[in-house]
Design a protein around this motif. Structure first.
Motif, PDB file in Angstrom:
ATOM      1  N   ARG A 102       0.840  -1.219   0.000  1.00  0.00           N
ATOM      2  CA  ARG A 102       0.000   0.000   0.000  1.00  0.00           C
ATOM      3  C   ARG A 102       0.872   1.265   0.000  1.00  0.00           C
ATOM      4  N   HIS A 105       2.188   1.729  -3.443  1.00  0.00           N
ATOM      5  CA  HIS A 105       1.098   2.097  -4.354  1.00  0.00           C
ATOM      6  C   HIS A 105       0.688   3.563  -4.196  1.00  0.00           C
ATOM      7  N   ILE A 131      -4.161  -2.785  -6.405  1.00  0.00           N
ATOM      8  CA  ILE A 131      -2.751  -3.104  -6.194  1.00  0.00           C
ATOM      9  C   ILE A 131      -2.521  -4.537  -6.674  1.00  0.00           C
TER      10      ILE A 131
END
Length: 147
Positions: A102, A105, A131
């Motif tokens: 995360r 991303h 993702i």
């Protein structure tokens, strides 16, 4: 030395070398025999017999079986080489995989290739967020440095 043909529940075939059939049974009962591809310890012995080449010729059926076994062995070798390359070119973030994926991303961490472990639920949540993740089973043989 006994060379036995073995197979795991995932149909990975491999050879095992043992001092005797009793030695194989002893190691198997103690879960010391494992598949070099997936690490499964539920291993079974495949029927095998010594091959006698009396005439020097093999039947078409035997040649076909030998070719299929060679192709399966080549495929396993390619998979192992690909897994080694992935392991060499990725950073292991361990159980922080979902968190780190995360962060990358959302540009909160430097972009890089990572690997690690996460729950199936977290993996689904990552995919729902857009993702890209891919499960990659790593055989036990590759988890330790190769000698």
């Amino acid at each position: 030395m006994k060379v036995l043909d073995l197979q795991c529940p995932h149909d990975h075939r491999f050879e095992g070398w043992f001092a005797s059939a009793d030695d194989f049974e002893s190691q198997l009962s103690r879960k010391l025999v494992e598949c070099p591809i997936c690490g499964a310890t539920e291993v079974s012995r495949l029927p095998s017999a010594p091959r006698l080449n009396l005439s020097g010729a093999t039947s078409a059926s035997n040649a076909s079986k030998e070719k299929a076994a060679a192709n399966a062995g080549e495929l396993q070798a390619h998979v192992m080489r690909a897994l080694r390359e992935v392991l060499e070119k990725t950073e292991n973030v361990g159980d922080r995989f979902a968190e780190e994926a995360r962060r990358i991303h959302y540009n909160e961490a430097p972009a890089r290739s990572i690997r690690g472990v996460t729950t199936p639920e977290d993996a689904r949540a990552l995919v729902e967020e857009g993702i890209d993740v891919m499960p990659l089973p790593v055989p036990a043989a590759l988890k330790e440095p190769l000698q």
